[in-house]
Design a protein around this motif. Structure first.
Motif, mmCIF file in Angstrom:
data_model
loop_
_atom_site.group_PDB
_atom_site.id
_atom_site.type_symbol
_atom_site.label_atom_id
_atom_site.label_comp_id
_atom_site.label_asym_id
_atom_site.label_seq_id
_atom_site.Cartn_x
_atom_site.Cartn_y
_atom_site.Cartn_z
ATOM 1 N N ILE A 1 32.391 -20.356 -14.739
ATOM 2 C CA ILE A 1 31.673 -21.517 -14.212
ATOM 3 C C ILE A 1 30.455 -21.824 -15.075
ATOM 4 O O ILE A 1 30.130 -22.993 -15.326
ATOM 5 N N ALA A 2 29.787 -20.793 -15.577
ATOM 6 C CA ALA A 2 28.617 -21.016 -16.425
ATOM 7 C C ALA A 2 29.004 -21.724 -17.721
ATOM 8 O O ALA A 2 28.322 -22.653 -18.166
ATOM 9 N N ARG A 3 30.091 -21.305 -18.305
ATOM 10 C CA ARG A 3 30.524 -21.899 -19.578
ATOM 11 C C ARG A 3 31.021 -23.327 -19.378
ATOM 12 O O ARG A 3 30.676 -24.225 -20.151
ATOM 13 N N GLN A 4 31.808 -23.534 -18.329
ATOM 14 C CA GLN A 4 32.389 -24.858 -18.150
ATOM 15 C C GLN A 4 31.353 -25.900 -17.727
ATOM 16 O O GLN A 4 31.456 -27.056 -18.112
ATOM 17 N N GLN A 5 30.349 -25.485 -16.954
ATOM 18 C CA GLN A 5 29.373 -26.494 -16.549
ATOM 19 C C GLN A 5 28.542 -26.952 -17.753
ATOM 20 O O GLN A 5 28.166 -28.129 -17.834
ATOM 21 N N GLN A 6 28.321 -26.051 -18.718
ATOM 22 C CA GLN A 6 27.612 -26.480 -19.918
ATOM 23 C C GLN A 6 28.517 -27.329 -20.810
ATOM 24 O O GLN A 6 28.087 -28.352 -21.355
ATOM 25 N N ASP A 7 29.778 -26.932 -20.925
ATOM 26 C CA ASP A 7 30.718 -27.711 -21.723
ATOM 27 C C ASP A 7 30.857 -29.140 -21.203
ATOM 28 O O ASP A 7 31.015 -30.092 -21.978
ATOM 29 N N LYS B 1 27.253 -8.845 -16.966
ATOM 30 C CA LYS B 1 25.913 -8.617 -17.508
ATOM 31 C C LYS B 1 25.454 -9.845 -18.273
ATOM 32 O O LYS B 1 26.239 -10.754 -18.555
ATOM 33 N N ARG B 2 24.196 -9.896 -18.601
ATOM 34 C CA ARG B 2 23.609 -11.070 -19.259
ATOM 35 C C ARG B 2 24.379 -11.449 -20.529
ATOM 36 O O ARG B 2 24.648 -12.633 -20.774
ATOM 37 N N GLU B 3 24.759 -10.458 -21.302
ATOM 38 C CA GLU B 3 25.441 -10.737 -22.572
ATOM 39 C C GLU B 3 26.784 -11.432 -22.379
ATOM 40 O O GLU B 3 27.262 -12.137 -23.272
ATOM 41 N N GLY C 1 24.294 -18.845 -20.170
ATOM 42 C CA GLY C 1 23.686 -18.270 -18.976
ATOM 43 C C GLY C 1 22.240 -18.626 -18.728
ATOM 44 O O GLY C 1 21.713 -18.348 -17.647
ATOM 45 N N LYS C 2 21.564 -19.224 -19.689
ATOM 46 C CA LYS C 2 20.127 -19.451 -19.550
ATOM 47 C C LYS C 2 19.800 -20.221 -18.277
ATOM 48 O O LYS C 2 20.359 -21.286 -18.014
ATOM 49 N N GLY C 3 18.904 -19.654 -17.492
ATOM 50 C CA GLY C 3 18.426 -20.314 -16.289
ATOM 51 C C GLY C 3 19.217 -20.004 -15.041
ATOM 52 O O GLY C 3 18.782 -20.348 -13.933
#
Length: 401
Positions: free
Chosen positions: A243-249, A265-267, A273-275
């Motif tokens: 979800i993090a990747r697709q919402q930015q894409d 994890k964060r990595e 992931g920022k924010g």
């Protein structure tokens, strides 16, 4: 009833009905204590399952290096449930009836774990259930004297989410929720209705999805059209990263995306992931007595590049409390060990905790909303932002400001 229909449709029903009572294993002096560890090590739940296993193994290794428990080495019987109800039920039944394990420490994934617990409930083993949060587990197995639960139950998380959002300045008004369509997510959205609405938040969306879905754009496009203050996403590790990747894409940027810690994890998120804010049971940055010493012990013992995640700590704490209860009992007698689990206080990476009453019938619940924290991913790393007494940073809201 709906859950039992689901399990029977998966082919679990016949197995549950055939489970026989197995006597507790008799242990000769110095014979190893066999601990059953049923965990999803492959499949969609494997990320969290493998991390829980690392914590369990570390606690057992620490005890064995000191001579074991009451002079007995701990022997872990580890098997992969694959996150599948039928597989989980079969493994647990075999451990109880054929391999004669002394106790269980494990489990991750509400739907497979319900089947697993059904398959052994007539055996009444000492069961330290580490990883699942469905309230149906507490309602069904919580009253049992043999059942002890580490992880929070879904209503604990929704209480904490409501308190976290209520602490924000400015306070958000609208929340859109997407949730995986199994027990885990369905319970989460049910209790969101109860606690978020009670706290005055307007839930503008409740959208289910199937865990492991490669395309979450329908959910995200609806979020974009609604423009909520907070997008609350309830999923497992792979879903959270997706979800993090697709919402930015897709160029969809909610004021705040809030997820549930599920073993990642964060990595894993990279620049995506920022924010993002996360609600979870534990973070290495939180202020807790004795935490630095624990981290210094466990970090070098984990495989290379493995982070100490909440799931690792949950696994460690499950095994730790069992080990300490046996030591305090002074014998491996089942009833005496259960009595120590029921009445003892344990110093853990979460702080000092004890198995107490839950709100929905559970008698042996270790964690609650009082243990939960929220952290936020920065450019690199993360900072704990809630509650104030455990925080080492401040929340950025709206994201980007």
């Amino acid at each position: 009833m709906e859950l039992m229909k689901l399990l029977r449709a998966a082919g679990v029903g016949a197995l549950l009905s055939l489970t026989a009572i197995a006597p507790l294993a008799a242990y000769a002096d110095n014979e190893p204590l066999k601990i059953g560890v049923p965990m999803p090590l492959t499949g969609p739940l494997a990320g969290g399952g493998r991390m829980i296993l690392e914590g369990i193994k570390f606690a057992a290794d620490e005890a064995n290096k000191e001579g074991g428990v009451l002079g007995r080495k701990i022997e872990l019987i580890i098997e992969d449930t694959k996150g599948e109800p039928n597989t989980a039920a079969g493994i647990a039944a075999r451990m109880a009836n054929q391999q004669k394990v002394y106790a269980f420490v494990g489990g991750y994934g509400s739907t497979p774990d319900f089947a697993m617990l059904q398959s052994v409930k007539r055996n009444q083993p000492i069961f330290i259930h580490v990883g699942s949060s469905s309230v149906k587990l507490e309602e069904t197995f919580g009253p049992e004297p043999w059942y002890h639960h580490i992880y929070i139950v879904d209503y604990h998380r929704q209480k904490a989410v409501a308190a976290f959002l209520d602490s924000m300045n400015p306070k958000p008004k609208t929340v859109a929720i997407a949730y995986e369509d199994g027990l885990y997510g369905s319970d989460a959205v049910k209790f969101s209705d109860e606690y978020l609405k009670k706290a005055g938040f307007d839930i503008v969306m409740k959208e289910p999805y199937k865990t492991g879905s490669p395309d979450l754009s329908p959910v995200l496009n609806r979020v974009k059209s609604l423009d909520p203050d907070v997008f609350f996403f309830v999923g497992y590790s792979g879903d959270n990263i997706q979800i993090a990747r697709q919402q930015q894409d897709l160029g969809i940027t909610p004021k705040l995306t809030l997820i549930v810690s599920a073993g990642e994890k964060r990595e894993d998120f990279g620049a995506f992931g920022k924010g993002i804010a996360v609600v979870g049971e534990w973070a290495p940055e939180q202020k807790t007595e004795g935490l630095d010493e624990f981290l210094a012990r466990i970090t070098p013992a984990l495989p290379a590049n493995t982070k100490v995640l909440p799931t690792v700590v949950m696994g460690y704490t499950g095994m730790q409390t069992l080990i300490e209860a046996v030591k305090r009992a002074g014998v491996v007698d089942r009833e005496k060990v259960l009595a120590e689990l029921d009445t003892g206080k344990f110093k853990t990476p979460f702080g000092e905790v004890e198995y107490g009453d839950g709100e929905r019938g559970g008698k042996h619940q270790l964690l609650s909303e009082k243990n939960l924290v929220a952290w936020q991913y920065r450019d690199t790393g993360q900072q704990v932002v809630w509650p104030a007494d455990k925080a080492n940073g401040k929340l950025a809201y709206p994201v980007g400001k």
